[in-house]
Scaffold this active site. Structure first.
Site, PDB file in Angstrom:
ATOM      1  N   GLY A 138       2.307  -1.762  -7.078  1.00  0.00           N
ATOM      2  CA  GLY A 138       2.955  -2.298  -8.272  1.00  0.00           C
ATOM      3  C   GLY A 138       2.511  -3.733  -8.534  1.00  0.00           C
ATOM      4  N   ARG A 190      -1.155  -2.644   6.286  1.00  0.00           N
ATOM      5  CA  ARG A 190      -0.443  -3.836   5.808  1.00  0.00           C
ATOM      6  C   ARG A 190      -0.099  -4.785   6.958  1.00  0.00           C
ATOM      7  NH1 ARG A 190       3.453  -1.320   1.045  1.00  0.00           N
ATOM      8  NH2 ARG A 190       2.135  -1.962  -0.699  1.00  0.00           N
ATOM      9  N   LYS A 202       5.262   6.716  -7.121  1.00  0.00           N
ATOM     10  CA  LYS A 202       6.196   5.772  -7.764  1.00  0.00           C
ATOM     11  C   LYS A 202       5.818   5.652  -9.237  1.00  0.00           C
ATOM     12  CE  LYS A 202       7.139   2.706  -3.836  1.00  0.00           C
ATOM     13  NZ  LYS A 202       6.842   1.344  -3.357  1.00  0.00           N
ATOM     14  N   GLY A 259       0.017   0.603  -1.269  1.00  0.00           N
ATOM     15  CA  GLY A 259       0.222   0.964   0.128  1.00  0.00           C
ATOM     16  C   GLY A 259      -0.324   2.344   0.435  1.00  0.00           C
TER      17      GLY A 259
HETATM   18  C1  3PG Z   1       5.223  -1.496  -2.153  1.00  0.00           C
HETATM   19  O1  3PG Z   1       5.144  -0.674  -1.251  1.00  0.00           O
HETATM   20  O2  3PG Z   1       4.810  -1.272  -3.291  1.00  0.00           O
HETATM   21  C2  3PG Z   1       5.800  -2.852  -1.851  1.00  0.00           C
HETATM   22  O3  3PG Z   1       6.062  -3.000  -0.496  1.00  0.00           O
HETATM   23  C3  3PG Z   1       7.041  -3.082  -2.692  1.00  0.00           C
HETATM   24  O4  3PG Z   1       7.995  -2.092  -2.419  1.00  0.00           O
HETATM   25  P1  3PG Z   1       9.012  -1.651  -3.571  1.00  0.00           P
HETATM   26  O5  3PG Z   1       8.186  -0.924  -4.615  1.00  0.00           O
HETATM   27  O6  3PG Z   1      10.005  -0.754  -2.897  1.00  0.00           O
HETATM   28  O7  3PG Z   1       9.633  -2.903  -4.121  1.00  0.00           O
HETATM   29 MG    MG Z   2       3.910   0.600  -3.875  1.00  0.00          MG
END
Ligand code: 3PG
Ligand code: MG
Length: 395
Positions: free
Chosen positions: A375, A35, A200, A351
């Site tokens: 996301g 990134r 996530k 990421g």
């Molecule tokens: C990610 O890693 O998806 C982005 O940097 C956004 O981070 P976040 O999901 O913590 O908002």
């Molecule tokens: Mg992410």
């Protein structure tokens, strides 16, 4: 129309650049600088054109207060190395250190502010609170450039509100991402396969319904699989289970066409997330008590690979397991290889997904596009308006 940085006269002016420098860290060391590299084209051009560059970004989710584990200081060092030349690091976001560093900037100079999420106002749901923080950020600059594609789906002060306060433009990364991901919003060649994994999970369930409407098949691995297995009544042991998503998983299974959602049939399990832990392959519907799923198993990997071989379009978001540890990397490797071996138009996003591609030594060029947004790419391909992009459309 979205302005780009080529439309801005920047010489001598202070330009606030929102980048996504949310890189994986390993004990204070940058574990993957993808990134940071992705932010270089915009920064290099602004530097060349004599802008005074103020870079702002977040790292992790520190919860609205300073926490040294989430400092961007190591990122400043890596950025300096990659960009060539000095990068001043400000030890606060909009406080005295930031103001002094910005005041001392010369044309072509670069300062990186400390993690924006050390201030709770950055991510606040309260417009007024975010607005006050955005006022402070805007006070540091004459122009705003949005280049943190991975965060454009967040209505955060540095992503959204600040663009309402300064003349603004999209950076090259945001431009490139929007162009590439646009190919997944219309005229998609079929079969269209989506591979979802990663940790996530909650963010991704929000997208699942719309993906069911768009994709021919959705292959599920990583921690994404556990709410589905739980919804089917199977034990998940000590796996990383997003328990609040089990109902959502049940709804998805209900809504899906037969065979549209493909779940793991076998998993690699161990008692802990450790390379040295004894691990074995078990049936996905029979994770033993005290064991956690850390990768998809070989049978699942082969099945997913075969499906991917027939795809015309692939969107991959999230690793299949804990690829950072060798015993749990095979599933992610198999899926990534299958995606790149075919003739499909392929997009990998996130990421961790990008980091996995690089860590496993796979060529990024083998993908049609590797998105820096997880996301963000997922929300973008649903065709929803992302706050950080919509705000750039307005003058
Ligand atoms: C990610 O890693 O998806 C982005 O940097 C956004 O981070 P976040 O999901 O913590 O908002
Ligand atoms: Mg992410």
């Amino acid at each position: 129309m979205m302005q780009t940085i080529d439309d801005l006269a920047v010489e001598g002016l202070r330009v606030l650049v929102r980048a996504d420098l949310n890189v994986p860290m390993d004990g204070g060391r940058v574990a993957d600088d993808g990134r940071i590299r992705a932010s270089l084209p915009t920064l290099a051009v602004l530097k060349d054109r004599g802008a005074r560059i103020v870079v702002c970004a977040h790292l992790g989710r520190p919860g609205g207060r300073p926490d040294p584990r989430y400092s961007l200081a190591p990122v400043a060092v890596r950025l300096a190395g990659l960009l060539g030349g000095e990068v001043e690091f400000a030890a606060d976001t909009t406080g005295p250190a930031a103001r002094a560093a910005v005041a001392a900037l010369r044309p072509g100079g670069v300062v990186l502010l400390e993690n924006l999420r050390f201030d709770a106002a950055e991510t606040s749901k309260d417009d007024a609170q975010r607005g006050r923080f955005a006022d402070q950020l805007a006070g540091l600059a004459d122009l705003y450039v949005s280049d943190g594609f991975g965060a454009v789906h967040r209505k955060h002060a540095s992503v959204y509100d600040v663009a309402l306060r300064l003349p603004h433009a999209a950076g090259y990364l945001v431009q490139a991402e929007v162009a590439a991901l646009g190919r997944l919003t219309a005229g998609i060649r079929r079969p269209y396969l989506v591979v979802l994994g990663g940790a996530k999970v909650t963010d991704k369930f929000g997208a699942f319904g719309s993906l069911l409407g768009a994709a021919d098949r959705i292959l599920v691995g990583g921690a994404m699989a556990f709410p589905f297995l739980a919804a089917q009544g199977h034990p998940t042991g000590t796996s990383l289970l997003a328990a609040d998503q089990v109902d959502a998983a049940a709804v998805c299974l209900d809504k899906a066409a037969p065979g549209q959602i493909e779940l793991p049939s076998d998993l690699v399990v161990a008692a802990e997330v450790a390379a040295a832990a004894p691990h074995r392959v078990v049936a996905a519907d029979a994770i033993p008590a005290g064991q956690m799923g850390l990768d998809i198993g070989p049978q699942t990997a082969a099945r997913f690979a075969a499906a991917l071989g027939e795809a015309a379009t692939v969107f991959w978001n999230g690793p299949m397991g804990v690829f950072e540890l060798a015993p749990y990397a095979a599933g992610t490797r198999a899926v990534a290889s299958a995606i790149t071996e075919g003739t499909a138009f392929t997009v990998a996003g996130g990421g961790d997904t990008g980091a996995a591609i690089r860590a496993l030594g796979l060529a990024e060029e083998a993908f049609g596009h590797v998105s820096t947004g997880g996301g963000a790419s997922l929300e973008f391909i649903q065709g929803t308006a992302l706050p950080g992009l919509a705000v750039l459309e307005a003058p």
